[in-house]
Design a protein around this motif. Structure first.
Motif, PDB file in Angstrom:
ATOM      1  N   GLN A 181       0.843  -1.191   0.000  1.00 50.47           N
ATOM      2  CA  GLN A 181       0.000   0.000   0.000  1.00 50.47           C
ATOM      3  C   GLN A 181       0.877   1.240   0.000  1.00 50.47           C
ATOM      4  N   SER A 182       0.275   2.366  -0.349  1.00 50.95           N
ATOM      5  CA  SER A 182       1.012   3.626  -0.355  1.00 50.95           C
ATOM      6  C   SER A 182       1.134   4.173   1.063  1.00 50.95           C
ATOM      7  N   PHE A 183       1.984   5.183   1.226  1.00 48.46           N
ATOM      8  CA  PHE A 183       2.109   5.845   2.526  1.00 48.46           C
ATOM      9  C   PHE A 183       0.741   6.335   3.005  1.00 48.46           C
ATOM     10  N   ALA A 184       0.003   6.984   2.104  1.00 49.25           N
ATOM     11  CA  ALA A 184      -1.286   7.566   2.480  1.00 49.25           C
ATOM     12  C   ALA A 184      -2.282   6.502   2.925  1.00 49.25           C
ATOM     13  N   GLN A 185      -2.232   5.332   2.313  1.00 53.98           N
ATOM     14  CA  GLN A 185      -3.140   4.249   2.681  1.00 53.98           C
ATOM     15  C   GLN A 185      -2.747   3.601   4.002  1.00 53.98           C
ATOM     16  N   MET A 186      -1.477   3.637   4.339  1.00 50.89           N
ATOM     17  CA  MET A 186      -0.989   2.940   5.521  1.00 50.89           C
ATOM     18  C   MET A 186      -1.116   3.750   6.808  1.00 50.89           C
ATOM     19  N   GLN A 187      -1.003   5.060   6.721  1.00 53.50           N
ATOM     20  CA  GLN A 187      -1.113   5.867   7.930  1.00 53.50           C
ATOM     21  C   GLN A 187      -1.391   7.323   7.573  1.00 53.50           C
ATOM     22  N   ASP A 188      -2.015   8.015   8.516  1.00 59.27           N
ATOM     23  CA  ASP A 188      -2.253   9.449   8.357  1.00 59.27           C
ATOM     24  C   ASP A 188      -0.932  10.197   8.494  1.00 59.27           C
ATOM     25  N   PHE A 189      -0.880  11.353   7.872  1.00 45.39           N
ATOM     26  CA  PHE A 189       0.335  12.159   7.901  1.00 45.39           C
ATOM     27  C   PHE A 189       0.338  13.030   9.149  1.00 45.39           C
ATOM     28  N   ALA A 190       1.368  12.843   9.991  1.00 47.84           N
ATOM     29  CA  ALA A 190       1.466  13.603  11.243  1.00 47.84           C
ATOM     30  C   ALA A 190       2.301  14.866  11.088  1.00 47.84           C
ATOM     31  N   GLY A 191       2.845  15.090   9.895  1.00 50.15           N
ATOM     32  CA  GLY A 191       3.621  16.294   9.645  1.00 50.15           C
ATOM     33  C   GLY A 191       5.085  16.197  10.016  1.00 50.15           C
ATOM     34  N   VAL A 192       5.520  15.047  10.564  1.00 49.46           N
ATOM     35  CA  VAL A 192       6.922  14.869  10.956  1.00 49.46           C
ATOM     36  C   VAL A 192       7.597  13.966   9.928  1.00 49.46           C
ATOM     37  N   ALA A 202      13.703  14.001   4.500  1.00 46.41           N
ATOM     38  CA  ALA A 202      13.955  13.531   3.134  1.00 46.41           C
ATOM     39  C   ALA A 202      15.328  14.011   2.691  1.00 46.41           C
ATOM     40  N   ASP A 203      15.858  13.357   1.675  1.00 48.54           N
ATOM     41  CA  ASP A 203      17.162  13.737   1.125  1.00 48.54           C
ATOM     42  C   ASP A 203      17.161  13.457  -0.366  1.00 48.54           C
ATOM     43  N   ALA A 204      17.837  14.314  -1.093  1.00 50.46           N
ATOM     44  CA  ALA A 204      17.962  14.118  -2.533  1.00 50.46           C
ATOM     45  C   ALA A 204      19.408  14.289  -2.975  1.00 50.46           C
ATOM     46  N   ALA A 205      20.336  14.292  -2.012  1.00 48.80           N
ATOM     47  CA  ALA A 205      21.741  14.510  -2.325  1.00 48.80           C
ATOM     48  C   ALA A 205      22.548  13.227  -2.177  1.00 48.80           C
ATOM     49  N   ASN A 206      22.823  12.817  -0.933  1.00 49.71           N
ATOM     50  CA  ASN A 206      23.632  11.617  -0.701  1.00 49.71           C
ATOM     51  C   ASN A 206      22.907  10.338  -1.097  1.00 49.71           C
ATOM     52  N   ILE A 207      21.592  10.383  -0.997  1.00 48.34           N
ATOM     53  CA  ILE A 207      20.746   9.273  -1.414  1.00 48.34           C
ATOM     54  C   ILE A 207      19.321   9.807  -1.473  1.00 48.34           C
ATOM     55  N   HIS A 208      18.504   9.252  -2.335  1.00 45.38           N
ATOM     56  CA  HIS A 208      17.096   9.627  -2.370  1.00 45.38           C
ATOM     57  C   HIS A 208      16.338   8.792  -1.341  1.00 45.38           C
ATOM     58  N   TYR A 209      15.784   9.463  -0.355  1.00 43.73           N
ATOM     59  CA  TYR A 209      14.963   8.750   0.617  1.00 43.73           C
ATOM     60  C   TYR A 209      13.934   9.701   1.210  1.00 43.73           C
ATOM     61  N   TYR A 210      12.863   9.106   1.687  1.00 44.74           N
ATOM     62  CA  TYR A 210      11.804   9.841   2.379  1.00 44.74           C
ATOM     63  C   TYR A 210      11.374   9.012   3.578  1.00 44.74           C
ATOM     64  N   MET A 211      11.171   9.667   4.727  1.00 42.83           N
ATOM     65  CA  MET A 211      10.816   8.954   5.957  1.00 42.83           C
ATOM     66  C   MET A 211       9.854   9.807   6.772  1.00 42.83           C
ATOM     67  N   GLU A 212       8.784   9.176   7.285  1.00 42.10           N
ATOM     68  CA  GLU A 212       7.833   9.898   8.118  1.00 42.10           C
ATOM     69  C   GLU A 212       7.549   9.136   9.403  1.00 42.10           C
ATOM     70  N   GLN A 213       7.234   9.864  10.450  1.00 41.10           N
ATOM     71  CA  GLN A 213       7.120   9.310  11.789  1.00 41.10           C
ATOM     72  C   GLN A 213       5.676   9.128  12.229  1.00 41.10           C
ATOM     73  N   LYS A 214       5.481   8.084  13.049  1.00 43.47           N
ATOM     74  CA  LYS A 214       4.215   7.867  13.737  1.00 43.47           C
ATOM     75  C   LYS A 214       4.538   7.306  15.119  1.00 43.47           C
ATOM     76  N   GLN A 215       3.964   7.920  16.153  1.00 41.52           N
ATOM     77  CA  GLN A 215       4.166   7.385  17.499  1.00 41.52           C
ATOM     78  C   GLN A 215       3.050   6.399  17.804  1.00 41.52           C
ATOM     79  N   LEU A 216       3.464   5.196  18.190  1.00 44.03           N
ATOM     80  CA  LEU A 216       2.496   4.151  18.468  1.00 44.03           C
ATOM     81  C   LEU A 216       1.866   4.352  19.849  1.00 44.03           C
ATOM     82  N   ALA A 217       0.697   3.771  20.016  1.00 48.24           N
ATOM     83  CA  ALA A 217      -0.020   3.863  21.291  1.00 48.24           C
ATOM     84  C   ALA A 217       0.431   2.737  22.222  1.00 48.24           C
TER      85      ALA A 217
END
Length: 270
Positions: free
Chosen positions: A149-160, A163-178
């Motif tokens: 599934q996509s990021f949007a389908q897997m969890q809501d966006f918490a705004g945290v 990302a990087d586009a220089a040393n490597i292309h990556y994107y990472m977002e956080q979710k605090q579990l209950a």
């Protein structure tokens, strides 16, 4: 008066100590009888190991059973020595620049890469990256799996996010579990050296292009462009990595290898 000579006949000392010929034959039979089972047992051990390796190779080729069973052993708080009996010795070890006495240990398997954040031989967090499009490991403390599934389908966006586009292309977002997730931080991510799980039939903007635009928008403080590109990425891209543990976003991002590090240490295996 001189005594009469003894009537007994002198015998050779060596002859008295000699064993009868049948003794050596019996000893030889005993040695052979004991040795053959031992030799056979040694051959059986080798044969057993070969059969186990062949079976696991067969299972690994057609299913993910072996790999998923290995990953199921990983726990936050787990003992490093025990996990290295499962995954072997780390090929790469990096020291954290953010947390004293913390090391990142990297273990590569043909289908995944496991990274352990370790402090005093105890796991404080870990990263699992799928390296093959068909490999979808489950995400701990959820009913989710990587790459389906996509990021949007897997969890809501918490705004945290980071990302990087220089040393490597990556994107990472956080979710605090209950409470059911022990209040750990969980991060979903896409990293360049992981598998591309996108639907090949859908025409989507390449992830590298999206990340370049996100980087530009952030540098220019263009909020509207940033929001647009983040929304597009989250709706189109499927994560190939997850991080779990008592780790900050900065630590989770620090565990990601640069493309040059990955190529230098793991490129040949890939």
């Amino acid at each position: 008066m001189q005594g009469e000579p003894s009537s007994s006949t002198p015998t050779d000392t060596a002859a008295n100590s000699a064993q009868p010929p049948g003794f050596w034959k019996k000893l030889a039979r005993i040695i052979v009888t004991v040795s053959l089972p031992l030799i056979a047992m040694g051959q059986w051990v080798d044969t057993r190991d070969l059969l186990i390796d062949t079976y696991q190779g067969f299972i690994t080729h057609f299913t993910d059973e072996v790999e998923l069973e290995m990953l199921s052993e990983v726990r936050v708080g787990g003992n490093l020595e025990y996990l290295e009996q499962v995954f072997g010795v780390a090929k790469l070890i990096k020291s954290s620049s953010l947390e004293a006495d913390t090391q990142y240990r990297y273990y590569q398997h043909p289908k995944f890469m496991l990274t352990l954040a370790v402090r005093q031989n105890q796991v404080t967090g870990y990263t699992v990256t799928s390296l093959r499009p068909a490999f979808h490991p489950p995400i701990t403390f959820s009913d989710l799996t990587l790459g389906e599934q996509s990021f949007a389908q897997m969890q809501d966006f918490a705004g945290v996010f980071t990302a990087d586009a220089a040393n490597i292309h990556y994107y990472m977002e956080q979710k605090q579990l209950a409470r059911e997730g022990l209040f750990y931080n969980r991060y979903l991510a896409y990293v360049e050296y992981g598998a591309d799980h996108r639907d090949s039939e859908r025409k989507v903007q390449p992830i590298a292009e999206t990340l370049n635009r996100i980087s530009d928008a952030y540098a220019l403080d263009d909020t509207e462009l940033l929001r647009t590109q983040l929304t597009q990425l989250r709706e189109q891209q499927r994560p190939n990595t997850y991080v779990l543990g008592r780790l900050s976003l900065e630590q989770a991002a620090e565990m990601v290898l640069t493309r040059y590090e990955f190529k230098a240490y793991f490129g040949q295996e890939s």
